[in-house]
Motif scaffolding. Structure first.
Motif, PDB file in Angstrom:
ATOM      1  N   UNK A 153      40.729  49.987  41.001  1.00  0.00           N
ATOM      2  CA  UNK A 153      41.177  48.591  41.076  1.00  0.00           C
ATOM      3  C   UNK A 153      40.677  47.907  42.341  1.00  0.00           C
ATOM      4  N   UNK A 211      33.271  39.237  31.275  1.00  0.00           N
ATOM      5  CA  UNK A 211      32.661  40.478  31.729  1.00  0.00           C
ATOM      6  C   UNK A 211      32.855  40.786  33.206  1.00  0.00           C
ATOM      7  N   UNK A 212      33.395  39.835  33.959  1.00  0.00           N
ATOM      8  CA  UNK A 212      33.601  40.077  35.380  1.00  0.00           C
ATOM      9  C   UNK A 212      34.634  41.189  35.547  1.00  0.00           C
ATOM     10  N   UNK A 213      34.225  42.295  36.151  1.00  0.00           N
ATOM     11  CA  UNK A 213      35.139  43.429  36.305  1.00  0.00           C
ATOM     12  C   UNK A 213      36.356  43.131  37.175  1.00  0.00           C
ATOM     13  N   UNK A 214      36.265  42.056  37.971  1.00  0.00           N
ATOM     14  CA  UNK A 214      37.442  41.696  38.774  1.00  0.00           C
ATOM     15  C   UNK A 214      38.619  41.367  37.863  1.00  0.00           C
ATOM     16  N   UNK A 231      36.763  47.254  42.266  1.00  0.00           N
ATOM     17  CA  UNK A 231      36.238  46.786  40.982  1.00  0.00           C
ATOM     18  C   UNK A 231      35.116  45.760  41.089  1.00  0.00           C
ATOM     19  N   UNK A 232      35.073  44.984  42.178  1.00  0.00           N
ATOM     20  CA  UNK A 232      33.991  43.992  42.291  1.00  0.00           C
ATOM     21  C   UNK A 232      32.633  44.690  42.419  1.00  0.00           C
ATOM     22  N   UNK A 233      32.641  45.842  43.114  1.00  0.00           N
ATOM     23  CA  UNK A 233      31.402  46.587  43.306  1.00  0.00           C
ATOM     24  C   UNK A 233      30.786  47.032  41.975  1.00  0.00           C
ATOM     25  N   UNK A 272      30.478  45.280  39.375  1.00  0.00           N
ATOM     26  CA  UNK A 272      29.584  44.224  38.902  1.00  0.00           C
ATOM     27  C   UNK A 272      28.190  44.424  39.472  1.00  0.00           C
TER      28      UNK A 272
END
Lengths: 296, 258
Positions: A173, A238-241, A176-178, A180
């Motif tokens: 969690x 699709x943004x994993x954030x 999670x931005x990484x 992408x």
């Protein structure tokens, strides 16, 4: 609620204990596993930029159950079973990636093929383990592991595996931005200033840890890790954030529904993978028909 | 004045795709266009210059520092690579895709902040894709994807932009869009290195041209001195004839049939 808290501190009355033992522990386990498997699936799909990547297709689940089965065969305690499941899960993922690199495949089909190859190998090993297992108790445990069920999950199992799942969920969690960034091609990731190999391996390790921990607790559960990330991306993009937290929620809910069906449809629990298959397959077909780009 | 200078740059794969003895130079505000036929090693050169392949021989100096010795994080704040847009395979929206250019400004545990988001909005404006802010890259045309790829690189706030055949898959309209953007960026002081196989593009944007004649020979000079029929015919092993076009006020290169 007070009865519930008493239960965790060990001083509830016996009726409460019975209900909570039967239900509450199981619900917590289902939520954790549902969230964990879904997030592991979403992570694999992002890291490999492949919508077909999932703990099962990459062979992680079967590998982990081989580890667990071998440990059971040796009458190992629960933490050794966990460790063996994790180690074999990692070994399987690594071998899958090694085979993929030998295939020199330009598309992601190579990865899927490698996963099928490794799953096949692990199935055979699992078959051999079952063949030599003591049919009285060991075989039963292994078969239980193979088909997935929360029937045998008790407080002790939850207390030993639950924290591992929680750590895995929290790690994925916060990072999670990484994910992408890692879905881009290697050269670009490198020039963006991120070490692709290190970051990928860390993500794969945590997703594998989650899968292996889930396998320890309830055996192999199909479809959740593959389908839930797709459902979540349909909802939030699709943004994993956003897609990763959504996967956790959808995964928990879907597995709770599946588990409820699994224990209420007949007198005995039916294996969970049967239910998740019946739910997962139509959903996946629907997603494919809707023409979602799943990156294959 | 920011500069990229290579001397005796060589790189070899285990089997082929070797380049050797490349002496190249580009400074702030300049556009260096590298011309060469397919398969001559343009991409290899681009990958060396951008730090993707760092087991090269010879030297690549960024502002006097050897490229190999610069950490990848620091490097990403100095130069950015624009990959071929057609190869971008992501469902992310334009905004989220551009945001990834800020990755190395944050630790693995953190999320992009307001400043990053404002910067991305500025860049979206700069590349002229305001209408597509929340559109998935999957639903964009080749030209839009290429602009997005440049945008992602610009979000890194680089001093040097390295582009691998940014126009090769585009129609004329989109080629012009990309070339205009390149020109604007160099006017703003960014150094640009781009590869292409079309000499006409070089006359449109280049301040300097480099010819990758063979795997062993690289010539660099000003556009006027390098872009002549003799060199180009030799480079592409096909007769290439230039004529001065009065309307365009520049040389236009045509291909003969031999």
């Amino acid at each position: 609620m007070t009865e519930v808290s008493k239960f965790f501190f060990g001083n509830a009355n016996s009726a409460t204990k019975l209900i909570l033992n039967l239900r509450f522990i199981r619900i917590i386990a289902v939520i954790l596993v549902g969230a964990g498997l879904s997030m592991a699936g979403a992570t694999f799909q992002s890291v490999f930029n492949n919508g077909l990547a999932s703990p099962n297709i990459l062979g992680v689940s079967t590998g982990a159950s081989v580890g667990a089965a071998i440990a059971i065969l040796n009458n190992a305690p629960i933490y050794i079973i966990e460790l063996a499941a994790f180690v074999m899960g990692v070994v399987t993922v690594v071998l899958t990636l090694v085979i993929d690199s030998f295939l020199h495949s330009k598309s992601s089909i190579g990865l899927i093929l490698s996963g099928i190859i490794m799953s096949g190998l692990m199935q055979s090993i699992l078959g051999s383990v079952k063949y030599v297992a003591d049919p009285e108790d060991q075989l039963q445990s292994i078969v239980y592991w193979e088909m997935g069920s929360f029937m045998k999950v008790d407080k002790q199992a939850l207390y030993s595996v639950g924290p591992v799942i929680i750590v895995g969920i929290i790690f994925l969690l916060v990072t999670r931005w990484r994910l992408n960034t890692l879905s881009l091609d290697l050269a670009t990731v490198k020039t963006i200033g991120i070490n692709p190999r290190l970051n990928r391996n860390v993500m794969i390790a945590f997703a594998t840890l989650l899968t292996a921990a889930a396998v320890c607790l309830c055996g192999v559960i199909g479809w959740i890790g593959l389908v839930v990330p797709h459902i979540s991306r349909q909802i939030v993009g699709d943004d994993n954030r956003y897609a990763l937290p959504m996967s956790a929620v959808v995964g928990s809910v879907l597995l709770l529904i599946s588990d409820t069906i699994a224990r209420s449809i007949s007198v005995n629990d039916i294996p969970l993978s049967i239910v998740t298959g019946f739910i997962g397959v139509p959903i996946f077909i629907f997603i494919l028909i809707k023409g979602r780009n799943i990156g294959v | 004045m920011f500069s990229l200078v290579t001397s005796n740059l060589s790189f070899s794969y285990k089997d082929s795709n070797t380049i050797s003895n490349v002496d190249l130079k580009v400074e702030s505000g300049q556009v260096l266009v590298i011309l060469g036929p397919n398969g001559i090693g343009k991409s290899t050169l681009i990958n060396c210059l951008s730090g993707v392949f760092n087991n090269y021989h010879g030297s690549i100096k960024l502002d006097g520092d050897e490229l190999k010795k610069i950490s990848s994080k620091e490097l990403s704040h100095k130069l950015a690579l624009v990959s071929q847009g057609v190869n971008i395979n992501t469902n992310l929206s334009l905004f989220d895709y551009l945001l990834l250019g800020r990755s190395s400004f944050h630790s693995i545990f953190s999320q992009p902040n307001k400043i990053d988001e404002e910067l991305v909005d500025k860049v979206i404006d700069r590349i002229g894709l305001d209408d597509l802010r929340s559109t998935s890259l999957q639903n964009m045309s080749g030209g839009q994807k290429q602009l997005a790829s440049i945008g992602r690189a610009l979000v890194q706030e680089p001093k040097l932009l390295i582009m691998d055949e940014p126009t090769s898959a585009l129609d004329y309209k989109n080629q012009v869009k990309v070339l205009k953007l390149v020109k604007r960026l160099s006017d703003q002081g960014i150094a640009v290195v781009m590869s292409t196989h079309d000499p006409n593009q070089a006359t449109m944007v280049a301040s300097n041209v480099g010819l990758l004649m063979s795997r062993e020979t690289y010539h660099q000079g000003s556009t006027e001195e390098i872009l002549n029929d003799e060199y180009l015919s030799k480079l592409y092993q096909t007769p290439i004839i230039s004529t001065f076009n009065e309307v365009l006020q520049r040389n236009v290169f045509g291909i003969g049939m031999g």
